[in-house]
Write an enzyme that holds these catalytic residues in place. Structure first.
Site, PDB file in Angstrom:
ATOM      1  N   HIS A 218       0.803  -1.231   0.000  1.00  0.00           N
ATOM      2  CA  HIS A 218       0.000   0.000   0.000  1.00  0.00           C
ATOM      3  C   HIS A 218       0.835   1.280   0.000  1.00  0.00           C
ATOM      4  CE1 HIS A 218       0.928   0.099   4.314  1.00  0.00           C
ATOM      5  NE2 HIS A 218       0.618   1.383   4.270  1.00  0.00           N
TER       6      HIS A 218
HETATM    7  C1  UD1 Z   1      -2.088   6.074   5.244  1.00  0.00           C
HETATM    8  C2  UD1 Z   1      -0.827   6.640   5.853  1.00  0.00           C
HETATM    9  C3  UD1 Z   1       0.263   5.580   5.830  1.00  0.00           C
HETATM   10  C4  UD1 Z   1      -0.207   4.305   6.491  1.00  0.00           C
HETATM   11  C5  UD1 Z   1      -1.520   3.846   5.895  1.00  0.00           C
HETATM   12  C6  UD1 Z   1      -2.057   2.695   6.690  1.00  0.00           C
HETATM   13  C7  UD1 Z   1      -0.471   9.055   5.511  1.00  0.00           C
HETATM   14  C8  UD1 Z   1       0.277  10.065   4.734  1.00  0.00           C
HETATM   15  N1  UD1 Z   1      -0.342   7.780   5.080  1.00  0.00           N
HETATM   16  O1  UD1 Z   1      -1.808   5.749   3.903  1.00  0.00           O
HETATM   17  O2  UD1 Z   1       1.402   6.054   6.520  1.00  0.00           O
HETATM   18  O3  UD1 Z   1       0.770   3.314   6.332  1.00  0.00           O
HETATM   19  O4  UD1 Z   1      -2.479   4.911   5.968  1.00  0.00           O
HETATM   20  O5  UD1 Z   1      -2.978   1.944   5.985  1.00  0.00           O
HETATM   21  O6  UD1 Z   1      -1.118   9.376   6.470  1.00  0.00           O
HETATM   22  N2  UD1 Z   1      -9.130   4.790   0.884  1.00  0.00           N
HETATM   23  C9  UD1 Z   1     -10.348   4.186   0.782  1.00  0.00           C
HETATM   24  N3  UD1 Z   1     -11.003   3.882   1.953  1.00  0.00           N
HETATM   25  C10 UD1 Z   1     -10.505   4.161   3.177  1.00  0.00           C
HETATM   26  C11 UD1 Z   1      -9.271   4.790   3.248  1.00  0.00           C
HETATM   27  C12 UD1 Z   1      -8.588   5.106   2.098  1.00  0.00           C
HETATM   28  O7  UD1 Z   1     -10.855   3.907  -0.292  1.00  0.00           O
HETATM   29  O8  UD1 Z   1     -11.159   3.843   4.189  1.00  0.00           O
HETATM   30  C13 UD1 Z   1      -8.395   5.103  -0.379  1.00  0.00           C
HETATM   31  C14 UD1 Z   1      -8.714   6.490  -0.950  1.00  0.00           C
HETATM   32  O9  UD1 Z   1      -8.683   6.383  -2.342  1.00  0.00           O
HETATM   33  C15 UD1 Z   1      -7.537   7.310  -0.494  1.00  0.00           C
HETATM   34  C16 UD1 Z   1      -6.407   6.297  -0.517  1.00  0.00           C
HETATM   35  O10 UD1 Z   1      -6.993   5.066  -0.117  1.00  0.00           O
HETATM   36  O11 UD1 Z   1      -7.298   8.416  -1.323  1.00  0.00           O
HETATM   37  C17 UD1 Z   1      -5.268   6.634   0.391  1.00  0.00           C
HETATM   38  O12 UD1 Z   1      -5.718   6.847   1.730  1.00  0.00           O
HETATM   39  P1  UD1 Z   1      -4.878   7.763   2.736  1.00  0.00           P
HETATM   40  O13 UD1 Z   1      -5.423   7.650   4.100  1.00  0.00           O
HETATM   41  O14 UD1 Z   1      -4.711   9.138   2.181  1.00  0.00           O
HETATM   42  O15 UD1 Z   1      -3.427   7.130   2.695  1.00  0.00           O
HETATM   43  P2  UD1 Z   1      -2.976   5.605   2.859  1.00  0.00           P
HETATM   44  O16 UD1 Z   1      -2.342   5.181   1.594  1.00  0.00           O
HETATM   45  O17 UD1 Z   1      -4.102   4.815   3.396  1.00  0.00           O
HETATM   46  N1  UDP Z   2      -3.961  -5.253   8.830  1.00  0.00           N
HETATM   47  C1  UDP Z   2      -5.259  -5.724   8.976  1.00  0.00           C
HETATM   48  N2  UDP Z   2      -5.913  -6.134   7.850  1.00  0.00           N
HETATM   49  C2  UDP Z   2      -5.361  -6.105   6.619  1.00  0.00           C
HETATM   50  C3  UDP Z   2      -4.035  -5.614   6.484  1.00  0.00           C
HETATM   51  C4  UDP Z   2      -3.367  -5.178   7.612  1.00  0.00           C
HETATM   52  O1  UDP Z   2      -5.789  -5.776  10.082  1.00  0.00           O
HETATM   53  O2  UDP Z   2      -6.025  -6.490   5.648  1.00  0.00           O
HETATM   54  C5  UDP Z   2      -3.255  -4.787  10.036  1.00  0.00           C
HETATM   55  C6  UDP Z   2      -1.892  -5.406  10.229  1.00  0.00           C
HETATM   56  O3  UDP Z   2      -2.020  -6.652  10.897  1.00  0.00           O
HETATM   57  C7  UDP Z   2      -1.179  -4.356  11.051  1.00  0.00           C
HETATM   58  C8  UDP Z   2      -1.769  -3.060  10.534  1.00  0.00           C
HETATM   59  O4  UDP Z   2      -2.988  -3.406   9.876  1.00  0.00           O
HETATM   60  O5  UDP Z   2      -1.479  -4.460  12.424  1.00  0.00           O
HETATM   61  C9  UDP Z   2      -0.814  -2.432   9.564  1.00  0.00           C
HETATM   62  O6  UDP Z   2      -1.461  -1.412   8.876  1.00  0.00           O
HETATM   63  P1  UDP Z   2      -1.028  -0.906   7.436  1.00  0.00           P
HETATM   64  O7  UDP Z   2      -0.268  -1.960   6.738  1.00  0.00           O
HETATM   65  O8  UDP Z   2      -2.264  -0.393   6.802  1.00  0.00           O
HETATM   66  O9  UDP Z   2      -0.119   0.369   7.763  1.00  0.00           O
HETATM   67  P2  UDP Z   2       1.381   0.601   8.276  1.00  0.00           P
HETATM   68  O10 UDP Z   2       1.651  -0.295   9.424  1.00  0.00           O
HETATM   69  O11 UDP Z   2       2.286   0.380   7.120  1.00  0.00           O
HETATM   70  O12 UDP Z   2       1.373   2.036   8.643  1.00  0.00           O
END
Ligand code: UD1
Ligand code: UDP
Length: 386
Positions: A218
């Site tokens: 991601h």
């Molecule tokens: C964010 C964090 C990242 C973290 C990740 C965990 C920032 C800059 N990034 O990244 O550090 O590792 O969360 O998962 O804060 N979207 C959906 N549904 C949701 C949420 C997001 O469809 O419930 C989609 C949207 O298209 C959105 C994109 O995911 O634009 C990115 O979401 P965003 O929260 O901006 O960043 P992440 O890539 O999730």
């Molecule tokens: N996780 C989850 N379901 C999923 C993928 C990840 O519950 O389908 C959990 C995972 O076990 C971990 C956390 O989400 O505890 C990590 O989140 P993510 O990978 O979104 O973000 P990051 O840790 O890179 O910020």
């Protein structure tokens, strides 16, 4: 009694918050009142609500409903909403986790109105400022009062940036306290792995039961840069000739697969019978998948660590990691988004059976430690009038 306002927003923060909320409920309910603010950064049912239902986290007292957007728009809306709540609640501490835009927004809002910040997961550095998370962590650490680092590397990074263990209480933003206290996610993984049972889990009924590779992708550079995404997926396609692969897919990646993959690679992925692409799974589902995997391939910070907690080798599809220890002990390999390095990593771990997993993430009681420090560092409050 102290009052804390906890900011959560993205999936990993909601999961992390379970550890502190559980410690408060079980050991500190007469000493800490927690007010939970969900920024709404993640909002899909399987990126947010599922964790409240499953992990016993109290419902948020506030939900700002900010949703997705550019960094500026998203962070600005959060700051505005959090500031208003902080002025109303006037807590002893703002508690923030990790390195997302929700973390940064909490830190910006609180520091300007002199509410002390406790940063959980302080000190982690990738030394790559192209990552939005690196900017968020550095800014947050440098306006925090209590900095709780999960690892020795994180703690030492803080010292290199000028923080000092010599400061004495009472800690303040200009006299911050730093701690090496273990990882709240280790607390959670120990706690919840005792409660999961294979037969309870819907996810595991539709995928292979063992001998599979678990993969998550991601990170923004992997999803948004076609060259990197194609390279990672081509490696997965080659590995699917060896083992089944399970991919619980982040919504960000789901939206970009068909756009950024070459047509043929996209079709091969979607049609591949040995690659199981799932919607995001619950945390208990994820723990189950991690426990039964033969190998983990990920760019997630949390999943890297959990692969270590459950003694699974990990190929990190990034050019660096904040969790350096797991690479140093030989339990993880940095392969970047490089097709050949990912394949080499797979064969390296297939051969290597003697990996050691020393305890580097604490004793499973990081949240209790943090609660005790929050209580013992209570200061007389400033009343804010604007
Ligand atoms: C964010 C964090 C990242 C973290 C990740 C965990 C920032 C800059 N990034 O990244 O550090 O590792 O969360 O998962 O804060 N979207 C959906 N549904 C949701 C949420 C997001 O469809 O419930 C989609 C949207 O298209 C959105 C994109 O995911 O634009 C990115 O979401 P965003 O929260 O901006 O960043 P992440 O890539 O999730
Ligand atoms: N996780 C989850 N379901 C999923 C993928 C990840 O519950 O389908 C959990 C995972 O076990 C971990 C956390 O989400 O505890 C990590 O989140 P993510 O990978 O979104 O973000 P990051 O840790 O890179 O910020």
């Amino acid at each position: 009694m102290i009052k804390i306002v906890t900011i959560i927003g993205a999936r990993p923060q909601i999961i992390k918050a379970a550890a502190l909320s559980r410690a408060i409920k079980n050991h500190f309910s007469d000493k800490i009142k927690e007010v939970i603010v969900h920024t709404g950064q993640h909002y899909d049912e399987n990126m947010s609500q599922v964790f409240f239902d499953e992990l016993g986290i109290p419902a948020p007292d506030y939900n700002l409903g900010v949703g997705s957007g550019s960094h500026g728009v998203q962070t600005a809306k959060m700051i505005e909403g959090i500031e208003e709540i902080l002025l109303k609640e006037n807590p002893d501490y703002l508690v923030v986790y990790g390195d997302t835009n929700s973390t940064l927004a909490g830190a910006m809002a609180a520091s300007k109105i002199h509410i002390p910040i406790a940063h959980i997961e302080a000190g982690l550095r990738s030394f790559n400022k192209a990552m939005p998370e690196e900017i968020n962590r550095i800014c947050c650490d440098h306006c925090s009062t209590l900095l709780f680092s999960p690892t020795a590397t994180g703690y030492n990074n803080l010292i290199k940036e000028g923080f000092t263990p010599k400061n004495k209480k009472p800690f303040t933003i200009d006299n911050p306290g730093i701690y090496h206290c273990g990882d709240v996610m280790y607390d959670n993984s120990l706690y919840f792995s005792k409660t999961t049972r294979q037969e309870d889990n819907e996810t595991t009924s539709i995928v292979p039961k063992s001998n599979y590779i678990l993969c998550t992708i991601h990170r923004n550079n992997n999803t948004d840069e076609p060259k990197r995404l194609n390279s990672v997926v081509k490696a997965l396609l080659r590995l699917s000739e060896e083992e089944d692969i399970i991919i619980p897919l982040h919504p960000r990646t789901k939206k970009l697969l068909s756009i950024n993959l070459e047509t043929e690679t996209y079709r091969s992925l979607i049609d591949n019978k040995r690659i199981y692409i799932l919607e995001p799974v619950s945390f208990l589902g994820m723990i189950m998948l991690e426990k039964k995997a033969s190998l983990v391939i990920t760019d997630s910070g949390g999943v890297q660590k959990e692969s270590y907690f459950f003694k699974k080798p990990c190929i990190i599809i990034r050019s660096e990691t904040e969790w350096r220890e797991i690479v140093e002990v030989g339990a993880a390999i940095i392969a970047d988004a490089d097709e050949e390095k990912i394949i080499d990593g797979y064969y390296h771990f297939k051969e290597k059976k003697d990996i050691e997993y020393p305890e580097i993430f604490g004793d499973g009681k990081a949240a209790e430690f943090i609660c005790n420090e929050l209580i013992s560092n209570k200061k007389s409050k400033i009343i804010h009038k604007f």
